[in-house]
Design a protein around this motif. Structure first.
Motif, mmCIF file in Angstrom:
data_model
loop_
_atom_site.group_PDB
_atom_site.id
_atom_site.type_symbol
_atom_site.label_atom_id
_atom_site.label_comp_id
_atom_site.label_asym_id
_atom_site.label_seq_id
_atom_site.Cartn_x
_atom_site.Cartn_y
_atom_site.Cartn_z
ATOM 1 N N GLU A 194 0.831 -1.201 0.000
ATOM 2 C CA GLU A 194 0.000 0.000 0.000
ATOM 3 C C GLU A 194 0.868 1.255 0.000
ATOM 4 O O GLU A 194 0.576 2.233 -0.694
ATOM 5 N N GLU A 195 1.962 1.219 0.757
ATOM 6 C CA GLU A 195 2.870 2.366 0.758
ATOM 7 C C GLU A 195 3.563 2.513 -0.594
ATOM 8 O O GLU A 195 3.782 3.625 -1.078
ATOM 9 N N PHE A 196 3.914 1.381 -1.217
ATOM 10 C CA PHE A 196 4.507 1.419 -2.553
ATOM 11 C C PHE A 196 3.566 2.106 -3.547
ATOM 12 O O PHE A 196 3.961 3.005 -4.290
ATOM 13 N N ALA A 197 2.298 1.679 -3.554
ATOM 14 C CA ALA A 197 1.321 2.259 -4.476
ATOM 15 C C ALA A 197 1.082 3.730 -4.172
ATOM 16 O O ALA A 197 0.885 4.545 -5.081
ATOM 17 N N ASP A 198 1.109 4.083 -2.885
ATOM 18 C CA ASP A 198 0.905 5.476 -2.506
ATOM 19 C C ASP A 198 2.030 6.348 -3.043
ATOM 20 O O ASP A 198 1.804 7.456 -3.527
ATOM 21 N N SER B 218 -0.997 -10.615 -4.915
ATOM 22 C CA SER B 218 -1.965 -11.133 -5.882
ATOM 23 C C SER B 218 -2.958 -10.048 -6.291
ATOM 24 O O SER B 218 -3.313 -9.932 -7.475
ATOM 25 N N GLU B 219 -3.418 -9.240 -5.335
ATOM 26 C CA GLU B 219 -4.336 -8.145 -5.664
ATOM 27 C C GLU B 219 -3.654 -7.105 -6.552
ATOM 28 O O GLU B 219 -4.243 -6.598 -7.515
ATOM 29 N N LEU B 220 -2.407 -6.769 -6.219
ATOM 30 C CA LEU B 220 -1.680 -5.779 -7.001
ATOM 31 C C LEU B 220 -1.425 -6.285 -8.419
ATOM 32 O O LEU B 220 -1.552 -5.546 -9.393
ATOM 33 N N ARG B 221 -1.102 -7.563 -8.510
ATOM 34 C CA ARG B 221 -0.856 -8.123 -9.835
ATOM 35 C C ARG B 221 -2.130 -8.127 -10.684
ATOM 36 O O ARG B 221 -2.088 -7.817 -11.881
ATOM 37 N N ARG B 222 -3.255 -8.469 -10.065
ATOM 38 C CA ARG B 222 -4.520 -8.450 -10.806
ATOM 39 C C ARG B 222 -4.858 -7.034 -11.266
ATOM 40 O O ARG B 222 -5.386 -6.841 -12.363
ATOM 41 N N GLN B 223 -4.565 -6.038 -10.431
ATOM 42 C CA GLN B 223 -4.824 -4.652 -10.807
ATOM 43 C C GLN B 223 -4.049 -4.265 -12.068
ATOM 44 O O GLN B 223 -4.614 -3.699 -13.008
ATOM 45 N N TRP B 224 -2.762 -4.585 -12.100
ATOM 46 C CA TRP B 224 -1.951 -4.203 -13.252
ATOM 47 C C TRP B 224 -2.247 -5.081 -14.472
ATOM 48 O O TRP B 224 -2.131 -4.625 -15.614
ATOM 49 N N GLY C 90 7.910 -3.043 -8.909
ATOM 50 C CA GLY C 90 7.655 -2.338 -10.160
ATOM 51 C C GLY C 90 7.778 -3.245 -11.369
ATOM 52 O O GLY C 90 6.979 -3.163 -12.309
ATOM 53 N N LEU C 91 8.766 -4.127 -11.359
ATOM 54 C CA LEU C 91 8.926 -5.075 -12.462
ATOM 55 C C LEU C 91 7.774 -6.069 -12.510
ATOM 56 O O LEU C 91 7.312 -6.447 -13.589
ATOM 57 N N MET C 92 7.291 -6.488 -11.346
ATOM 58 C CA MET C 92 6.143 -7.390 -11.313
ATOM 59 C C MET C 92 4.926 -6.719 -11.939
ATOM 60 O O MET C 92 4.179 -7.331 -12.719
ATOM 61 N N CYS C 93 4.703 -5.438 -11.617
ATOM 62 C CA CYS C 93 3.561 -4.707 -12.167
ATOM 63 C C CYS C 93 3.694 -4.567 -13.685
ATOM 64 O O CYS C 93 2.706 -4.724 -14.421
ATOM 65 N N TRP C 94 4.904 -4.269 -14.157
ATOM 66 C CA TRP C 94 5.134 -4.130 -15.594
ATOM 67 C C TRP C 94 4.858 -5.448 -16.307
ATOM 68 O O TRP C 94 4.210 -5.494 -17.351
ATOM 69 N N GLN C 95 5.331 -6.556 -15.711
ATOM 70 C CA GLN C 95 5.115 -7.871 -16.320
ATOM 71 C C GLN C 95 3.628 -8.221 -16.345
ATOM 72 O O GLN C 95 3.118 -8.749 -17.336
ATOM 73 N N ALA C 96 2.910 -7.915 -15.254
ATOM 74 C CA ALA C 96 1.483 -8.224 -15.193
ATOM 75 C C ALA C 96 0.706 -7.399 -16.210
ATOM 76 O O ALA C 96 -0.202 -7.913 -16.888
ATOM 77 N N ARG C 97 1.034 -6.121 -16.338
ATOM 78 C CA ARG C 97 0.366 -5.274 -17.319
ATOM 79 C C ARG C 97 0.633 -5.772 -18.742
ATOM 80 O O ARG C 97 -0.275 -5.822 -19.581
ATOM 81 N N SER C 98 1.882 -6.162 -18.984
ATOM 82 C CA SER C 98 2.240 -6.687 -20.302
ATOM 83 C C SER C 98 1.479 -7.965 -20.617
ATOM 84 O O SER C 98 0.964 -8.157 -21.724
ATOM 85 N N GLN C 99 1.376 -8.852 -19.636
ATOM 86 C CA GLN C 99 0.648 -10.104 -19.842
ATOM 87 C C GLN C 99 -0.830 -9.840 -20.098
ATOM 88 O O GLN C 99 -1.443 -10.463 -20.979
#
Length: 342
Positions: free
Chosen positions: A153-157, A235-241, A303-312
């Motif tokens: 949550e702090e990361f996203a903030d 898992s929630e953050l990955r689903r979001q991206w 950040g890399l996890m979010c980029w990978q999830a968005r790309s997928q």
């Protein structure tokens, strides 16, 4: 198109403000946990109760949402507040539920938020002020984070993930998220309503159609604030991206917007190497000296996890023919919205 910044004074007396009738539309699906706090936020609105109706649209919930909404209708009457409980059961989609609310609305100005949002007391009154300009067809308010307790949550903030400033700066056209958006009903006459079978990206699609087909302006009311909770688990953050990626694919097919760049092996190698050899040691020293915290340590991996999830999500998404369908404000084959039974 550059969004118009509302310069309405924050301390302007209520009786000098623009106070037209407004319909607030909120789709709800299994909202049992969110409804009490949401209703408290609606009761606390400074907008004159005589000028606003709240349309809460249940989208086939399987929990206690219907019972809570029935009780809320009674409570709202005791408070002198107009709250209507509607039902959308034909299509399981927040966009279909919003369309049900739009058709039932009695006001020219429609405001949208979500069940898991927390509109601040002056949210509605500040969101409506830019409509004093007759050329404004859309107004986006700001979305800020509810206080969080986890590292994610702090990361996203820190990334300001929820802020409308990102969507207002979209290179194709600005848009506002339906978590905090208001629309003139007149603007829907030509552009149509939400695409009911679209699973994500419907807010951008709607805003872009309105701006393109009606030449309406979009204004930003930064002082119209709703709070929203960040994702608290990986898992929630990955689903979001992943959803962000699907949204971009759908908008690419509907509007021709550019696809986001896919990360390459070289990207991953460079970012991981930089993190391991430089960023992680520096962050570890700063943490030891109490000049940083663990968020500084996980920034690159997450950040890399979010980029990978968005790309997928972008790569795997397929826009169905049904998702291209636009519903219309006045169309005989659509039945009137179902007012939920008392």
């Amino acid at each position: 198109m550059t969004p118009v910044q509302s310069d309405e004074p924050m301390n302007q007396p209520v009786d000098e403000k623009f106070l037209p009738p407004v319909s607030v539309i909120i789709p709800i699906y299994n909202g049992e946990a969110d409804l009490p706090d949401l209703l408290d936020c609606l009761w606390a609105q400074t907008y004159p109760a005589s000028q606003v109706e709240y349309l809460l649209v249940d989208n086939g919930s399987g929990d206690r949402t219907p019972d809570l909404l029935k009780a809320a209708v009674q409570t709202s009457g005791d408070r002198g507040i107009t709250l209507r409980y509607l039902s959308e059961t034909q299509v399981q989609s927040s966009y279909a539920a919003r369309n049900t609310g739009v058709r039932a609305a009695k006001s020219e100005i429609l405001a949208f938020t979500d069940a898991d949002c927390r509109p601040q007391p002056d949210w509605l009154i500040n969101l409506i002020q830019p409509f004093t300009d007759p050329a404004v067809g859309l107004v986006a308010g700001e979305v800020v984070a509810l206080p969080g307790t986890t590292l994610l949550e702090e990361f996203a903030d820190r990334q300001d993930t929820l802020s409308q400033k990102h969507t207002l700066a979209h290179p194709f056209l600005p848009y506002g998220q339906t978590a905090n958006l208001a629309i003139r009903q007149q603007a829907l006459e030509k552009a149509g309503l939400f695409r009911p079978y679209l699973t994500t990206g419907g807010d951008a699609d709607m805003c872009w159609r309105i701006q393109q087909q009606g030449n309406w302006k979009l204004a930003f009311a930064e002082s119209a604030v709703v709070q929203h909770r960040h994702r608290a688990t990986l898992s929630e953050l990955r689903r979001q991206w992943h959803r962000y990626g699907r949204s971009n694919r759908y908008l690419h097919e509907l509007h021709g917007v550019s696809l986001m760049r896919e990360p390459t092996s070289r990207d991953y190698f460079y970012r991981w190497s930089r993190w391991f050899l430089k960023e992680m040691p520096i962050a570890a020293v700063k943490i030891a000296n109490r000049k940083a915290n663990l968020v500084d340590l996980i920034n690159t991996p997450v950040g890399l996890m979010c980029w990978q999830a968005r790309s997928q999500g972008q790569r795997e998404a397929r826009l169905s023919d049904a998702a291209r369908q636009i519903e219309w404000l006045h169309q005989s084959q659509f039945e009137p919205p179902i007012e939920a039974p008392d």
